[in-house]
Design a protein around this motif. Structure first.
Motif, PDB file in Angstrom:
ATOM      1  N   TRP A 205       9.200   1.848  -1.314  1.00  0.00           N
ATOM      2  CA  TRP A 205       8.371   2.203  -0.165  1.00  0.00           C
ATOM      3  C   TRP A 205       9.041   3.340   0.601  1.00  0.00           C
ATOM      4  O   TRP A 205      10.204   3.658   0.367  1.00  0.00           O
ATOM      5  N   SER A 206       8.286   3.962   1.509  1.00  0.00           N
ATOM      6  CA  SER A 206       8.771   5.218   2.099  1.00  0.00           C
ATOM      7  C   SER A 206       8.879   5.187   3.622  1.00  0.00           C
ATOM      8  O   SER A 206       8.975   4.118   4.241  1.00  0.00           O
ATOM      9  N   ASP A 207       8.853   6.386   4.209  1.00  0.00           N
ATOM     10  CA  ASP A 207       9.015   6.542   5.664  1.00  0.00           C
ATOM     11  C   ASP A 207       8.056   5.673   6.481  1.00  0.00           C
ATOM     12  O   ASP A 207       8.410   5.179   7.550  1.00  0.00           O
ATOM     13  N   ASP A 208       6.847   5.473   5.958  1.00  0.00           N
ATOM     14  CA  ASP A 208       5.849   4.677   6.680  1.00  0.00           C
ATOM     15  C   ASP A 208       6.400   3.279   6.970  1.00  0.00           C
ATOM     16  O   ASP A 208       6.386   2.800   8.103  1.00  0.00           O
ATOM     17  N   THR A 209       6.900   2.644   5.898  1.00  0.00           N
ATOM     18  CA  THR A 209       7.442   1.289   6.046  1.00  0.00           C
ATOM     19  C   THR A 209       8.741   1.315   6.845  1.00  0.00           C
ATOM     20  O   THR A 209       8.969   0.451   7.697  1.00  0.00           O
TER      21      THR A 209
ATOM     22  N   GLY B 194       0.831  -1.217   0.000  1.00  0.00           N
ATOM     23  CA  GLY B 194       0.000   0.000   0.000  1.00  0.00           C
ATOM     24  C   GLY B 194       0.858   1.257   0.000  1.00  0.00           C
ATOM     25  O   GLY B 194       0.558   2.237  -0.700  1.00  0.00           O
ATOM     26  N   ASP B 195       1.930   1.235   0.778  1.00  0.00           N
ATOM     27  CA  ASP B 195       2.868   2.365   0.822  1.00  0.00           C
ATOM     28  C   ASP B 195       3.493   2.571  -0.568  1.00  0.00           C
ATOM     29  O   ASP B 195       3.416   3.671  -1.155  1.00  0.00           O
ATOM     30  N   ALA B 196       4.069   1.491  -1.115  1.00  0.00           N
ATOM     31  CA  ALA B 196       4.773   1.596  -2.407  1.00  0.00           C
ATOM     32  C   ALA B 196       3.828   2.025  -3.533  1.00  0.00           C
ATOM     33  O   ALA B 196       4.220   2.770  -4.434  1.00  0.00           O
TER      34      ALA B 196
ATOM     35  N   PHE C 249      13.860   9.710   1.126  1.00  0.00           N
ATOM     36  CA  PHE C 249      13.347  10.740   0.211  1.00  0.00           C
ATOM     37  C   PHE C 249      12.062  11.377   0.736  1.00  0.00           C
ATOM     38  O   PHE C 249      11.517  12.281   0.124  1.00  0.00           O
ATOM     39  N   ASP C 250      11.586  10.905   1.881  1.00  0.00           N
ATOM     40  CA  ASP C 250      10.289  11.370   2.383  1.00  0.00           C
ATOM     41  C   ASP C 250      10.296  11.298   3.908  1.00  0.00           C
ATOM     42  O   ASP C 250      10.455  10.220   4.470  1.00  0.00           O
ATOM     43  N   ILE C 251      10.172  12.446   4.551  1.00  0.00           N
ATOM     44  CA  ILE C 251      10.054  12.457   6.018  1.00  0.00           C
ATOM     45  C   ILE C 251       9.184  13.650   6.392  1.00  0.00           C
ATOM     46  O   ILE C 251       9.317  14.732   5.811  1.00  0.00           O
TER      47      ILE C 251
ATOM     48  N   THR D 271      -1.451   9.717  -0.066  1.00  0.00           N
ATOM     49  CA  THR D 271      -1.751   8.390  -0.626  1.00  0.00           C
ATOM     50  C   THR D 271      -0.872   7.262  -0.091  1.00  0.00           C
ATOM     51  O   THR D 271      -1.338   6.140   0.021  1.00  0.00           O
ATOM     52  N   ASP D 272       0.394   7.556   0.217  1.00  0.00           N
ATOM     53  CA  ASP D 272       1.258   6.441   0.660  1.00  0.00           C
ATOM     54  C   ASP D 272       0.916   6.008   2.082  1.00  0.00           C
ATOM     55  O   ASP D 272       0.809   4.815   2.367  1.00  0.00           O
ATOM     56  N   THR D 273       0.703   6.964   2.972  1.00  0.00           N
ATOM     57  CA  THR D 273       0.361   6.590   4.349  1.00  0.00           C
ATOM     58  C   THR D 273      -1.031   5.960   4.421  1.00  0.00           C
ATOM     59  O   THR D 273      -1.229   4.942   5.098  1.00  0.00           O
ATOM     60  N   ILE D 274      -1.987   6.531   3.704  1.00  0.00           N
ATOM     61  CA  ILE D 274      -3.338   5.966   3.711  1.00  0.00           C
ATOM     62  C   ILE D 274      -3.335   4.599   3.011  1.00  0.00           C
ATOM     63  O   ILE D 274      -3.966   3.649   3.477  1.00  0.00           O
TER      64      ILE D 274
HETATM   65 MG   LIG Z   1       5.502   8.126   3.199  1.00  0.00          MG
END
Ligand SMILES: [Mg+2]
Length: 327
Positions: A55-59, A19-21, A111-113, A285-288
């Protein structure tokens, strides 16, 4: 612990990461734009110009929390027992290793925080006490930066009561976000997920999360402000899932993110439908996508498309952390 719980949890972790990616390329997209050209598949580039499956900061922060929980406990005959109550400093050190060194990332790059998380980790790196780094001002400290990392708690503390999970969730969140609304939203998500891990239906999970929050509000008399209680009103109603999509916002404000994730999950009938509905709301969108994917991955465990899982970057890291999880 049981294998059944573990397989649901493992599937939730993959669902969260997918979902994150899938959301990363569309972060900050407008809903109107996505309704004309909806997301239908996992793609690369877009907002952060990252290759497919990134994937980003969430993961990253979820994996830090997961590894921390694996390292801080030990298996007894029936239970996973913690050596001590959650040590914020040890967990914050993992977050710092992510933020400063690119550990726990898809490709070695952060790349995302979120600004609140970054500010808190900067303070921690300069020696501020971990209990004082998190943002307390409600106008900035109610972003979803803390909610995005708490998925593993319900699995590790599933033999325990609501009050302990609430305490652990609050401590994990407060490292960066010290607002009451953040803590309550974390507990709502954790209790909803806890119920799904135990095999409950969607509506039973909603009912369980609502009664857990009502319990927390009763037992923290006066600590939860009226404004936070008011903001939770819609989620405390059994017909929450019947709200129309234009009544669901999807920004980075913690209550919007939580509502969007639970609503997307309630209104769909498969893993891919849930994640795509969540992402096509636009906004964060990535966190949701991640929070929806965690719930849907748990609930539809055998329904996560291989074509998406196969595209996920740095599977070696994810698998090495999952291998440490007690079952
Ligand atoms: Mg993120």
């Amino acid at each position: 612990m049981s294998n059944n719980h573990f397989s649901k949890f493992e599937s939730a972790v993959w669902g969260f990461i997918i979902g994150d990616a899938m959301g990363v390329p569309f972060e900050f997209s407008m809903r109107e734009e996505l309704s004309k050209y909806p997301v239908t598949d996992m793609v690369g580039f877009g907002t952060h110009f990252q290759p497919v499956g990134t994937w980003s900061d969430d993961t990253s922060m979820m994996l830090c929390a997961l590894e921390y929980l694996c390292e801080e406990g030990e298996q007894t005959k029936d239970y996973w027992v913690f050596k001590s109550l959650l040590q914020q400093k040890k967990l914050a050190t993992k977050f710092l290793n992510w933020y400063k060194n690119g550990a726990y990332t898809a490709s070695g790059e952060v790349f995302d925080i979120g600004i609140t998380t970054q500010t808190a980790l900067e303070a921690f790196s300069k020696g501020v006490k971990v209990s004082e780094c998190g943002e307390r001002n409600v106008s900035v400290g109610c972003g979803n930066g803390a909610l995005m990392r708490t998925l593993p708690i319900a699995y590790f503390f599933r033999e325990d009561k609501v009050s302990l999970r609430n305490l652990i969730g609050t401590r994990v969140g407060k490292i960066t976000h010290r607002t009451i609304l953040t803590s309550v939203c974390i507990s709502f998500y954790n209790e909803f997920f806890f119920s799904l891990l135990n095999g409950d239906t969607k509506l039973d999970a909603l009912k369980h999360a609502q009664s857990a929050i009502a319990y927390i509000i009763r037992h923290t008399d006066g600590l939860i402000d009226d404004e936070s209680i008011k903001l939770l009103t819609r989620m405390m109603q059994m017909n929450f899932g019947l709200l129309k999509s234009d009544e669901i916002k999807s920004g980075g404000y913690v209550i919007e993110t939580l509502e969007a994730a639970i609503w997307s999950f309630l209104n769909t009938n498969s893993f891919s439908e849930a994640v795509l509905l969540a992402i096509n709301l636009g906004g964060d969108t990535d966190t949701i996508g991640a929070l929806t994917g965690g719930l849907a991955g748990c609930y539809y465990q055998n329904d996560i498309p291989d074509k998406w899982k196969n595209k996920i970057q740095n599977k070696v890291l994810i698998e090495s952390i999952l291998a440490k999880v007690p079952r």
